[in-house]
Design a protein around this motif. Structure first.
Motif, PDB file in Angstrom:
ATOM      1  N   UNK A 136       0.819  -1.212   0.000  1.00 27.23           N
ATOM      2  CA  UNK A 136       0.000   0.000   0.000  1.00 27.23           C
ATOM      3  C   UNK A 136       0.849   1.257   0.000  1.00 27.23           C
ATOM      4  N   UNK A 137       2.077   1.151   0.544  1.00 33.73           N
ATOM      5  CA  UNK A 137       2.973   2.298   0.561  1.00 33.73           C
ATOM      6  C   UNK A 137       3.515   2.622  -0.823  1.00 33.73           C
ATOM      7  N   UNK A 138       3.395   1.712  -1.739  1.00 29.88           N
ATOM      8  CA  UNK A 138       3.858   1.942  -3.097  1.00 29.88           C
ATOM      9  C   UNK A 138       2.663   1.904  -4.050  1.00 29.88           C
ATOM     10  N   UNK A 139       2.033   3.031  -4.238  1.00 32.46           N
ATOM     11  CA  UNK A 139       0.873   3.069  -5.126  1.00 32.46           C
ATOM     12  C   UNK A 139       1.270   2.789  -6.564  1.00 32.46           C
ATOM     13  N   UNK A 140       0.315   2.402  -7.355  1.00 27.18           N
ATOM     14  CA  UNK A 140       0.572   2.117  -8.764  1.00 27.18           C
ATOM     15  C   UNK A 140       1.074   3.389  -9.440  1.00 27.18           C
ATOM     16  N   UNK A 141       2.234   3.343 -10.104  1.00 27.69           N
ATOM     17  CA  UNK A 141       2.765   4.554 -10.737  1.00 27.69           C
ATOM     18  C   UNK A 141       1.919   4.987 -11.928  1.00 27.69           C
ATOM     19  N   UNK A 142       1.993   6.263 -12.236  1.00 27.23           N
ATOM     20  CA  UNK A 142       1.260   6.821 -13.370  1.00 27.23           C
ATOM     21  C   UNK A 142       2.232   7.360 -14.402  1.00 27.23           C
ATOM     22  N   UNK A 143       1.812   7.335 -15.663  1.00 29.63           N
ATOM     23  CA  UNK A 143       2.673   7.775 -16.751  1.00 29.63           C
ATOM     24  C   UNK A 143       2.863   9.284 -16.694  1.00 29.63           C
ATOM     25  N   UNK A 144       4.112   9.709 -16.579  1.00 34.03           N
ATOM     26  CA  UNK A 144       4.454  11.123 -16.531  1.00 34.03           C
ATOM     27  C   UNK A 144       4.672  11.693 -17.929  1.00 34.03           C
TER      28      UNK A 144
END
Length: 243
Positions: free
Chosen positions: A32-40
């Protein structure tokens, strides 16, 4: 005696299950501490997924490299943005993942030990550092200068080609060079060159006045055919080093 044995075994079993439950809870909390990354990035140019920073200027991200002759592949990277040294990298083939959002659980399992090792903390919101541009009128400005060589061409004589670039950041009238990028393969022997060097974006650390400046460029092979888009990531301290 039997009662004592049963009590001892029962206590051992209870302890075992308690350890398992704690481990599962820690795993869930860590996930949970590492949320799914989003495309920058801009998908028309390249895909770039920032993951997090450490207080010691380590920056984790994933990038999609587009090489027609090698195939598309994702690379997980942890980079120190003081020295720009790559501390760890791991390639994922197209058969492994399709994109970091859909396959984050799998990526996280493969990279968690390195995120922990380099103290990477997740950054849930990545906003472009908007106070920087290639144009004037911004707090900071970036400029690129091509690194070129002359190559012998039997038909046209000496031919100039670009093999890298120097990136400078300006703070008003003061400036500093933050990278001198050069192709990793020997351009004289490989025939590789680059073109279309452009500012891709910048991201600021949540811990200090430091950014990464991301540069995109096209790689061309010895025949002059486009061989893919690449990104270069360079660290820049915002409040020191300008002369």
């Amino acid at each position: 005696m039997k009662n004592l044995i049963f009590k001892f075994v029962g206590k051992k079993i209870s302890t075992f299950f308690l350890i398992i439950i704690c481990a599962l809870n820690n795993s869930i909390v860590s996930q949970n501490n590492y949320p799914v990354p989003e495309n920058f990035g801009n998908e028309r140019v390249a895909e770039f997924y920032p993951i997090g920073w450490s207080e010691s200027a380590n920056f984790a991200y994933m990038v999609l490299s587009l090489y027609p002759f090698k195939g598309d592949y994702w690379t997980f990277v942890i980079q120190n943005t003081k020295s720009d040294k790559i501390l760890y990298s791991l390639e994922f083939g197209a058969e492994d993942i399709s994109n970091p959002q859909k396959d984050w659980s799998y990526i996280y399992r493969k990279t968690r030990r390195y995120l922990d090792k380099y103290n990477i903390e997740p950054q849930r919101d990545f906003y472009k550092f908007r106070d920087i541009s290639t144009r004037s009128g911004y707090g900071y400005k970036v400029s690129y200068r091509k690194r070129t060589i002359f190559e012998q061409d039997d038909e046209y004589g000496n031919r100039e080609k670009t093999i890298g670039f120097r990136l400078k950041v300006y703070n008003g009238s003061r400036s500093k060079t933050i990278t001198n990028y050069k192709l990793t393969r020997d351009p004289l022997n490989s025939g590789d060159s680059i073109a279309d060097i452009a500012f891709f974006g910048a991201i600021e650390s949540p811990f200090e006045d430091r950014i990464v400046v991301i540069t995109s460029f096209e790689i061309y092979d010895y025949q002059g055919d486009a061989a893919g888009t690449a990104l270069s990531v360079s660290g820049c301290k915002l409040n020191t080093g300008f002369k």
